[in-house]
Design a protein around this motif. Structure first.
Motif, mmCIF file in Angstrom:
data_model
loop_
_atom_site.group_PDB
_atom_site.id
_atom_site.type_symbol
_atom_site.label_atom_id
_atom_site.label_comp_id
_atom_site.label_asym_id
_atom_site.label_seq_id
_atom_site.Cartn_x
_atom_site.Cartn_y
_atom_site.Cartn_z
ATOM 1 N N UNK A 163 4.772 -10.428 4.561
ATOM 2 C CA UNK A 163 5.184 -11.827 4.415
ATOM 3 C C UNK A 163 5.670 -12.126 2.999
ATOM 4 N N UNK A 164 6.406 -11.189 2.440
ATOM 5 C CA UNK A 164 7.023 -11.329 1.117
ATOM 6 C C UNK A 164 6.025 -11.470 -0.028
ATOM 7 N N UNK A 165 4.841 -10.858 0.125
ATOM 8 C CA UNK A 165 3.860 -10.863 -0.964
ATOM 9 C C UNK A 165 2.909 -9.688 -0.791
ATOM 10 N N UNK A 166 2.277 -9.297 -1.886
ATOM 11 C CA UNK A 166 1.288 -8.231 -1.865
ATOM 12 C C UNK A 166 -0.069 -8.817 -1.495
ATOM 13 N N UNK A 167 -0.700 -8.259 -0.451
ATOM 14 C CA UNK A 167 -2.007 -8.702 0.010
ATOM 15 C C UNK A 167 -3.022 -7.575 -0.153
ATOM 16 N N UNK A 168 -4.215 -7.913 -0.595
ATOM 17 C CA UNK A 168 -5.287 -6.934 -0.748
ATOM 18 C C UNK A 168 -5.698 -6.480 0.654
ATOM 19 N N UNK A 169 -5.643 -5.158 0.873
ATOM 20 C CA UNK A 169 -5.893 -4.581 2.189
ATOM 21 C C UNK A 169 -7.102 -3.653 2.199
ATOM 22 N N UNK A 170 -7.584 -3.282 1.019
ATOM 23 C CA UNK A 170 -8.718 -2.371 0.905
ATOM 24 C C UNK A 170 -9.371 -2.610 -0.454
ATOM 25 N N UNK A 171 -10.692 -2.666 -0.492
ATOM 26 C CA UNK A 171 -11.414 -2.998 -1.725
ATOM 27 C C UNK A 171 -12.541 -2.001 -1.947
ATOM 28 N N UNK A 172 -12.554 -1.397 -3.137
ATOM 29 C CA UNK A 172 -13.679 -0.559 -3.556
ATOM 30 C C UNK A 172 -14.075 -1.008 -4.955
ATOM 31 N N UNK A 173 -15.327 -1.399 -5.113
ATOM 32 C CA UNK A 173 -15.871 -1.805 -6.410
ATOM 33 C C UNK A 173 -16.833 -0.713 -6.853
ATOM 34 N N UNK A 174 -16.590 -0.170 -8.046
ATOM 35 C CA UNK A 174 -17.453 0.876 -8.587
ATOM 36 C C UNK A 174 -18.160 0.363 -9.836
#
Length: 124
Positions: free
Chosen positions: A89-100
């Motif tokens: 939809x014409x934008x970058x969306x967070x699709x995967x998250x890893x917090x270390x």
């Protein structure tokens, strides 16, 4: 992608995360977080783990990308975010998250890290 991350980090908070979730997160992420549950919504505020950013690295492959953000929490302990992004939809969306939560700065990556994410998204 880093610009999209900064907009998310500077504009989303506990008061508006439910309303703004679709502006920053893919359906994959939103589908795993029941927006009615406060504890689940807090997962979308992962950026709260990082008080100061040290550096960042990104890689883009067509409609997918990886962003690694290195920084420190409120206690000056090293933290790293490895984020998978999807261009939709014409934008970058967070699709995967890893917090270390790292033991030392030596654990920081000096490149974007999400080879497994890129492999899984381009294979499908």
């Amino acid at each position: 992608m880093y610009d999209a991350y900064q907009i998310y980090a500077n504009s989303v908070d506990s008061d508006n995360v439910r309303q703004q979730a679709a502006d920053f997160f893919s359906e994959k992420v939103i589908g795993t977080v029941p927006l009615a549950a406060d504890a689940s919504v807090e997962q979308l505020l992962f950026r709260n783990y990082m008080a100061d950013i040290r550096d960042h690295y990104e890689t883009v492959q067509k409609q997918y990308g990886c962003l690694t953000v290195n920084g420190y929490d409120d206690d000056k302990q090293p933290v790293q975010f490895n984020l998978g992004y999807r261009y939709q939809s014409e934008r970058w969306l967070i699709d995967d998250i890893h917090v270390l939560l790292l033991d030392s700065e030596e654990g920081f990556d000096n490149n974007s890290y999400c080879a497994e994410y890129l492999r899984s998204t381009t294979d499908s």
